[in-house]
Design an enzyme around this catalytic site. Structure first.
Site, short mmCIF file in Angstrom:
data_model
loop_
_atom_site.label_atom_id
_atom_site.label_comp_id
_atom_site.label_asym_id
_atom_site.label_seq_id
_atom_site.Cartn_x
_atom_site.Cartn_y
_atom_site.Cartn_z
N ASP A 8 0.85 -0.90 -0.07
CA ASP A 8 -0.04 0.21 0.30
C ASP A 8 0.92 1.74 -0.13
OD1 ASP A 8 -1.93 2.16 0.59
OD2 ASP A 8 -1.71 2.03 2.71
N LEU A 9 0.58 2.52 -0.26
CA LEU A 9 1.21 3.06 -0.36
C LEU A 9 1.59 4.40 0.65
CD1 LEU A 9 3.12 5.58 -1.98
CD2 LEU A 9 1.12 6.10 -2.81
N ASP A 10 0.00 5.07 1.12
CA ASP A 10 -0.55 5.92 2.18
C ASP A 10 0.30 5.28 3.35
OD1 ASP A 10 -0.93 8.22 0.42
OD2 ASP A 10 -3.27 7.62 0.57
N THR A 16 2.56 10.28 4.11
CA THR A 16 0.77 10.66 3.75
C THR A 16 -0.44 10.55 4.54
OG1 THR A 16 0.53 8.52 1.77
CG2 THR A 16 1.89 10.99 1.08
N LYS A 44 -8.82 5.32 7.00
CA LYS A 44 -7.64 4.21 5.62
C LYS A 44 -7.35 3.85 4.96
CE LYS A 44 -3.90 6.12 9.61
NZ LYS A 44 -3.31 5.22 10.82
N SER A 113 -2.44 0.16 -4.27
CA SER A 113 -3.11 1.79 -3.40
C SER A 113 -4.60 1.85 -4.25
CB SER A 113 -1.97 2.74 -3.68
OG SER A 113 -2.95 3.54 -3.45
N ALA A 114 -5.33 2.64 -3.01
CA ALA A 114 -6.77 3.67 -3.35
C ALA A 114 -6.87 4.43 -4.17
CB ALA A 114 -7.57 3.06 -2.43
N LYS A 144 -11.52 -1.41 -1.09
CA LYS A 144 -10.57 -1.98 -0.13
C LYS A 144 -11.72 -2.09 1.05
CE LYS A 144 -6.29 -1.13 -1.24
NZ LYS A 144 -4.52 -0.01 -0.11
N GLU A 168 0.14 -3.49 4.68
CA GLU A 168 -1.38 -2.57 4.95
C GLU A 168 -0.85 -1.90 6.20
OE1 GLU A 168 -3.64 -0.66 4.09
OE2 GLU A 168 -3.52 -1.88 2.04
N ASP A 169 -1.26 -0.29 6.68
CA ASP A 169 -1.44 0.45 7.58
C ASP A 169 -2.96 -0.18 7.99
OD1 ASP A 169 -2.04 2.02 5.78
OD2 ASP A 169 -1.87 3.89 6.58
C1 G6P Z 1 -5.34 5.21 0.49
C2 G6P Z 1 -5.70 6.45 1.64
C3 G6P Z 1 -7.15 7.14 1.58
C4 G6P Z 1 -7.53 7.91 1.18
C5 G6P Z 1 -7.93 6.82 -0.53
C6 G6P Z 1 -8.30 7.80 -1.58
O1 G6P Z 1 -5.61 4.41 0.80
O2 G6P Z 1 -5.35 5.33 2.79
O3 G6P Z 1 -6.98 7.38 3.47
O4 G6P Z 1 -8.86 8.48 1.15
O5 G6P Z 1 -6.31 6.92 -0.15
O6 G6P Z 1 -7.25 8.75 -2.15
P1 G6P Z 1 -7.13 9.74 -3.37
O7 G6P Z 1 -5.43 10.31 -2.82
O8 G6P Z 1 -7.80 9.64 -3.90
O9 G6P Z 1 -8.21 11.06 -2.48
MG MG Z 2 -2.23 3.24 3.73
#
Ligand code: G6P
Ligand code: MG
Length: 226
Positions: A8-10, A16, A44, A113-114, A144, A168-169
């Protein structure tokens, strides 16, 4: 046998998650909705629109789809402004050495990543070349805990899901990994991420060899590991 690592990224590779929280908090304040860091755990890993729904529900607000679009856009403008200034210093401790070590071991590396802003962040940090496959919020329709993002990654890597470990966090992300038949290492607080197979505070707290040596079948039936 483990053949792929999906990150996962964030909150896993880059710090972030705090900017998502600050932007949602600012929106919630404007709407007069109480919103705590604890509430934020539920956002998250969850898509932008789904996150907004959760906040609106917290405040008991019911608004039209058009108004929702306007609010989500506002939040994203604040968020994009914050990430436009991020630097490599915000890459989380241990993330790069861990990924490099995995690559050296011949493990395929992917991002799942989402976020629709994932590519912007990777570009900004010049780390897009680390990944064999990148699937972001722009390529998926199901948020997710639906496993879509991770299954698309596994397919693009050409690997069966059971050979992949997800990092994943987010509670929703851990659930998504398991829904896709993958193993999952939680990155963060053990108290919060109890549904992961194994939890570490960060990628600096575990080695690639340790991840490969974990007995996931045993962990799945005994989550009380220390
Ligand atoms: C990640 C973050 C979420 C965020 C989602 C969508 O998974 O953990 O907090 O809402 O991405 O991000 P975006 O940048 O498309 O709004
Ligand atoms: Mg995350």
């Amino acid at each position: 046998m483990i053949e792929g690592f999906i990150f996962d990224l964030d909150g896993v590779i880059v710090d972030t998650a705090k900017y998502h929280f600050l932007a949602w908090k600012r929106l919630a304040n404007e709407l007069g909705i109480p919103f705590t860091r604890e509430d934020n755990e539920r956002l998250k890993g969850v898509s932008r629109m789904r996150s907004l729904d959760i906040i609106l529900k917290l405040g008991g607000h019911q608004i039209s789809e058009n108004e929702k679009e306007v609010l989500a856009k506002r939040k994203n403008i604040w968020y994009v402004d914050a990430i436009s200034k991020i630097t490599p210093a915000e890459i989380l401790p241990g993330a790069l050495p861990f990924i490099e070590q995995a690559r050296e071991r011949g493990i395929k590396i992917a991002l799942g990543s989402a976020s629709k802003n994932a590519i912007t962040i990777l570009d900004r940090l010049a780390i897009d070349t680390l990944f064999d496959v990148i699937i972001s919020g722009n390529e998926v329709t199901q948020a997710k805990p639906d496993p879509e993002v991770f299954l698309k990654v596994a397919e693009a890597l050409g690997l069966p899901p059971k050979t992949c470990v997800v990092f994943e966090d987010a509670l929703a992300g851990i659930e998504a990994a398991h829904n896709g038949g993958m193993k999952c290492i939680g990155i963060g607080n053990k108290e919060i991420l109890g549904n992961a197979d194994f939890v570490v505070e960060g990628l600096n707290a575990i080695s690639v060899d340790e991840v490969l040596a974990l007995d996931y079948n045993k962990i799945n039936t005994n989550k009380n590991l220390d």
